[in-house]
Design an enzyme around this catalytic site. Sequence first.
Site, mmCIF file in Angstrom:
data_model
loop_
_atom_site.group_PDB
_atom_site.id
_atom_site.type_symbol
_atom_site.label_atom_id
_atom_site.label_comp_id
_atom_site.label_asym_id
_atom_site.label_seq_id
_atom_site.Cartn_x
_atom_site.Cartn_y
_atom_site.Cartn_z
ATOM 1 N N ASP A 254 0.826 -1.211 0.000
ATOM 2 C CA ASP A 254 0.000 0.000 0.000
ATOM 3 C C ASP A 254 0.860 1.261 0.000
ATOM 4 O O ASP A 254 2.033 1.230 0.365
ATOM 5 C CB ASP A 254 -0.918 0.020 1.225
ATOM 6 C CG ASP A 254 -0.130 0.076 2.531
ATOM 7 O OD1 ASP A 254 0.855 -0.658 2.645
ATOM 8 O OD2 ASP A 254 -0.500 0.864 3.423
ATOM 9 N N GLU A 255 0.242 2.349 -0.388
ATOM 10 C CA GLU A 255 0.786 3.705 -0.238
ATOM 11 C C GLU A 255 2.233 3.834 -0.739
ATOM 12 O O GLU A 255 3.096 4.337 -0.039
ATOM 13 C CB GLU A 255 0.717 4.149 1.233
ATOM 14 C CG GLU A 255 -0.696 4.269 1.759
ATOM 15 C CD GLU A 255 -0.748 4.813 3.177
ATOM 16 O OE1 GLU A 255 -1.547 5.735 3.416
ATOM 17 O OE2 GLU A 255 0.002 4.314 4.038
#
Length: 502
Positions: free
Chosen positions: A295-296
């Site tokens: 993620d991210e």
Amino acid sequence: SAAAKITTKRLHAVGGVWPMPQISASSPEQYPLNPEAFYFEYGRQSEAQPGCSVLDAAFKRYFSLIFPDYFPGGNVNRPFTLEVSVDHDGCDGYPSQESSERCKCAQFNEPEQNILSSVWLQQMQPFFVNKTDIEDFPRFQFRGILLDTSRHYLPVQAILKTLDAMAYSKFNVFHWHIVDDPSFPYQSQTFPDLSAKGAFHPMTHIYTQTDVQRVISYARLRGIRVLPEFDSPGHTQSWGKGQSDLLTPCYKGGTPSGAFGPVNPTLPSTYQFIARLFKEVSSVFPDSYIHLGGDEVNFFCWKSNPDVRAFMQKMGFGTDFTKLEAFYMESIVNITSTLNKTAIVWQDVFDYHERIPEDTVLHIWKGVPYDYTKELSRITKAGKRVVLAAPWYINHIAYGQDWRKSYTVQPLNFSGTEEQKKLVIGGEVCMWGEYVDATNLTPRLWPRASAAAERLWSDEKQTSSVEKAFPRLQDFRCKLLRRGIQAEPLYVGHCRHEYQGI
């Protein structure tokens, strides 16, 4: 991991237990429970017999919970025997995604016999037992709690206390977000410099192999799986301190700036490192799942690096850095597949159209209901299994009774077929650690997490009323206090045990 519950209560207790069983019929008829004459026994037909580590430990643990103020000595009345029979042995193994949690509790006319069908005992309440029939099973197989031990180190004792509280609420997966940007507390045997240089302190703020085994063993005896997460290619700043050439050098004006970005996905040495680390992690953590994050990922550093840009051209990715992330994630998911582990990844991996094995589980964390219901539809339409976490980020706090918001979540209220809805394997409560350490973890987590616990265990139609849930949850919160869990109050009021003995 199967969980069994017998409905026993004080005479003044609120009717019903938490989470609410699927089917329960209780009569006013009560039998007293006397600690001098109360016994656990294995049923004659039980697949497990004396010597079963899980049940032997549960019998000792729950005797103390049923009779918290017991001191030996006193009159022995008519004995009350709790007879436990299980359909599957499993005494020497670990709870898994295939473990049955179905149980049946039937109180017969003779109080000497009380038969349950289960492997893991999780919840009982003192001191009188109602004549009760219960048939129970979970609505969802995956009911998790995430703890973040990178942003603040959590002592092992704080983790064990959380596992106790999880068992009381029938959570069955401890998602251990063990490392992240701020610190790398996991002490690797293969790469000891990761914690020696990446932890907040190389001696006091680490989890040794002994610590990790203690957590796994403690969880096992409570029917809880331990799911480790080693999130990459982002969230890895602490990794780079102990592993040179792992992170991508950032450039400014054609020269290295001295800063580093995500894991460098262009180097063969990166995948050799990941393969060796995950081989160790797979041997240390027995669960069949491993969380790979994904993620991210900030593309700024990749974009600035001339070697990364050259690799992009060579691979035909052009300037689409989502393809570079996809290349990395596909590679490490394949590494875990060779280790016979099933990968869980955050939803970003799906959103970037990455080619991942069919059995990969997607973890939804983003957005308000409108957003995550759309994501549920999209991911399940693609045939992927899903864990929902987005509505249960309870590290976000608000004044008032914010547990009500968690309680009214409808995990299957999205556009899709019945087959799609079967792909939602459960949900997870997340307690991220920016503002949480051992001083406030327990009261921030409990009893707020218990609202999600009932949503994930119980029948939704029977538990649709917040008003009806409130007195049961209030009573359950008092029970947590009696059991040593410092759960915060739901609202104005008191717990009866506060003035006992006056």
